[in-house]
Design a protein around this motif. Structure first.
Motif: not given
Ligand code: FAD
Length: 396
Positions: A362-363, A346, A311, A324-325, A343, A340, A378, A283, A285
Motif C-alpha cells: 500500500k506504500d 536483506q 519480520a 527468504v533472504g 523489500g 506486504g 493497494a 511480510g 503487512g
C-alpha cells in the motif's frame, strides 16, 4: 607455519610485539626479530601495517602466483546425485574461466561416481578430477579436505568454488586453512577484474547494509562459497566431452577420526523453496498467522509455495524454513509475488533473481517496487481475495 620479517619493509614500529600472544617478538635496532618460541600463529602478520611480516607459505606463494591457472568447482554429490548448486557453479565457473581464457574443472569425490562425469561435461566442465574410493562414499571432513587440498596443492588452480551447503561450509574452510589462502563465504556475485585478473567476490556485509567486493591478491587459490539458488543453472549440452583425470586416493581408514555407523535420513520439513517455480511471499503487512492462510491458498492455486519475510517469521506466522533472504533461503522462481513486504536489502538478496516479481504494497515508495516487474499499490487484503477468486475460476 613459521613467519618471516622482511627487513627492508620493517620500520620497527613495535605493533607486532603486543600482537604476539606468545611474547615471541622483540625489536632490536628498529627491526622485528622472531624468537624461537614462535608458534607461527600468524597474529603478527595481520598486525603489521607495512606488510613486513609474512608467513613462509605466503613468501613461497607470492613469487609463484602465475603458476595458478584454471577455475575449479567442487562437484558436491550425495548418493550419486549432483547437488543443484554444483551445476549452478559450473555455469558461473564457465563464465569466469572464459574471461580468464583458462579451463574449467570439476572436482568429483565419492564412491563409484564416475557416471556423473558426463553431466559435469554437459554443464560446462572441460576436465573432471575424479577421486573415487569406498572411503569417500560419505562426506567426512578429514578425508575430503585431504583429497581436495592435496589435489589443489599439486595442480594449482587459480580459483576454487564451493556450494554453501552443509558440506561446502564444512569443507571449504578446512581446505583454505591447509592451503593457507583466503575464503569468501556466501558470495552473491563473482567476476574477474579485467586489469589484475583477480576474482572479485561480492557479498553482503555489515548486516547486509552494504555489498562488499573482496579480493585475495596475495594467496592462491582464490576461494569462495555460494549459496544454492544464487546463480541459475547453465544449459545442458548433451554429448559435450572432456577429460577425466583420475586422482589416486592415498588416505586410509585409520587416518580418519570419524566413522559413519549409520545414515539416518530426516524427513524433510516443509517445502523446497529453492525448487518452487511460483512463490507467494508475505511480510509484516499480512498482519497475522490466520491471514497467511489466504497466501497459502493462492500459492496452491498457482502450483507454488508460500514463503515469508523475516519480520513475518519472527512474528511466528510461518516457520523459519520458509524465510527468504540473506539469512533465509535464496530463491529464483519463475514468479515471485511479494505481499506486504517492504523489500529491505536483506529480503531482496534472497529473491531478486526471480524471473518475474509482482509486488503488492500500500506504500507507493516501498523499495520492493524498485525491483518489481509489476507493482500493485493497494491493500493486500483487498487484492488477494480477488486474485484467489479469479485463479479458482480459471481452474474450473
Ligand atoms: P516491513 O519492513 O515492516 O514492511 C511491511 C510492508 O508491508 C511495508 O512496506 C508496508 O507498506 C506494507 N503493508 C502494511 N500493511 C499493508 C497492507 N494492508 N497491504 C499492503 N501492504 C501493506 N529480512 C528478510 O526478509 N529476510 C532475511 O533473510 C533477512 N535477513 C536479515 C539479516 C540481517 C543481518 C538483518 C539486520 C536483517 C535481516 N532481515 C531479513 C530483516 C530486514 O532488514 C527487514 O526488517 C525485513 O525484511 C522486513 O520485513 P517486512 O518487509 O515483512 O516488514
Amino acid at each position: 607455519m613459521s613467519v618471516v620479517v622482511l627487513k627492508d619493509k620493517c620500520i620497527g614500529c613495535k605493533l607486532c610485539v603486543p600482537a604476539c600472544p606468545y611474547n615471541a617478538i622483540e625489536v632490536v635496532d628498529r627491526k622485528a626479530i622472531i624468537k624461537d618460541n614462535c608458534t607461527g600463529c600468524g597474529a603478527c602478520v595481520t598486525s603489521c601495517k607495512k606488510d613486513a611480516i609474512i608467513s613462509e607459505g605466503q613468501k613461497a606463494g607470492q613469487s609463484n602466483l602465475n603458476q595458478y591457472q584454471g577455475v575449479w568447482v567442487f562437484a558436491e554429490q550425495r548418493e550419486g546425485r549432483l547437488a543443484d548448486v554444483a551445476i549452478e557453479l559450473l555455469g558461473e565457473g564457465r563464465k569466469l574461466a572464459d574471461q580468464l581464457g583458462q579451463k574449467l574443472a570439476a572436482v568429483l569425490l565419492g564412491d563409484e561416481v564416475e557416471s556423473l562425469a558426463g553431466q559435469l561435461f554437459a554443464f560446462g566442465a572441460d576436465r573432471v578430477y575424479l577421486a573415487q574410493d569406498p572411503i569417500l562414499k560419505h562426506y567426512r571432513t578429514e578425508a575430503y579436505a585431504t583429497v581436495v587440498a592435496d589435489l589443489a596443492q599439486a595442480e594449482k588452480p587459480a580459483i576454487v568454488l564451493y556450494g554453501a551447503t552443509h558440506v561446502g561450509r564444512d569443507l571449504a574452510p578446512r581446505v583454505t586453512r591447509r592451503l593457507r589462502t583466503g575464503l569468501t563465504a556466501d558470495c552473491t556475485e563473482l567476476d574477474i577484474d579485467n586489469e589484475s585478473g583477480l576474482l572479485l567476490q561480492t557479498r553482503p556485509a555489515f548486516g547486509g547494509s552494504i555489498m562488499a567486493t573482496i579480493v585475495c591478491p596475495n594467496h592462491r587459490p582464490q576461494m569462495a562459497t555460494v549459496r544454492p539458488g544464487v546463480f541459475s543453472k547453465p544449459e545442458k549440452v548433451e554429448g559435450r566431452k572432456g577429460e577425466i583425470v583420475t586422482v589416486p586416493v592415498k588416505i586410509a581408514e585409520k587416518d580418519i577420526r570419524t566413522t559413519i555407523l549409520e545414515v539416518v535420513k530426516e524427513a524433510k520439513q516443509g517445502a523446497n523453496l529453492e525448487e518452487a517455480s511460483v512463490i507467494v511471499a508475505g511480510g509484516r503487512g499480512i498482519g497475522n498467522a490466520e491471514k497467511f492462510k489466504l497466501l497459502d491458498e493462492v500459492a496452491r492455486l498457482l502450483g507454488g509455495e508460500v514463503a515469508a519475510s523475516r519480520a513475518a517469521v519472527e512474528a511466528g506466522w510461518l516457520g523459519p524454513e520458509r524465510q527468504v533472504g540473506q539469512t533465509g533461503k535464496t530463491v529464483r522462481p519463475k514468479l515471485y509475488i511479494a505481499c506486504g513486504i517492504s523489500g529491505a536489502i536483506q529480503h531482496r538478496a534472497g529473491m531478486q533473481g526471480s524471473e518475474v516479481i509482482v509486488a503488492i504494497n500500500k506504500d507507493p515508495n516501498a523499495p520492493i517496487f524498485t525491483i518489481a516487474d509489476y507493482g500493485i499499490v493497494a491493500d493486500v487484503h483487498e487484492i488477494l481475495p480477488i486474485l484467489k477468486e479469479e485463479l479458482a475460476r480459471l481452474k474450473d
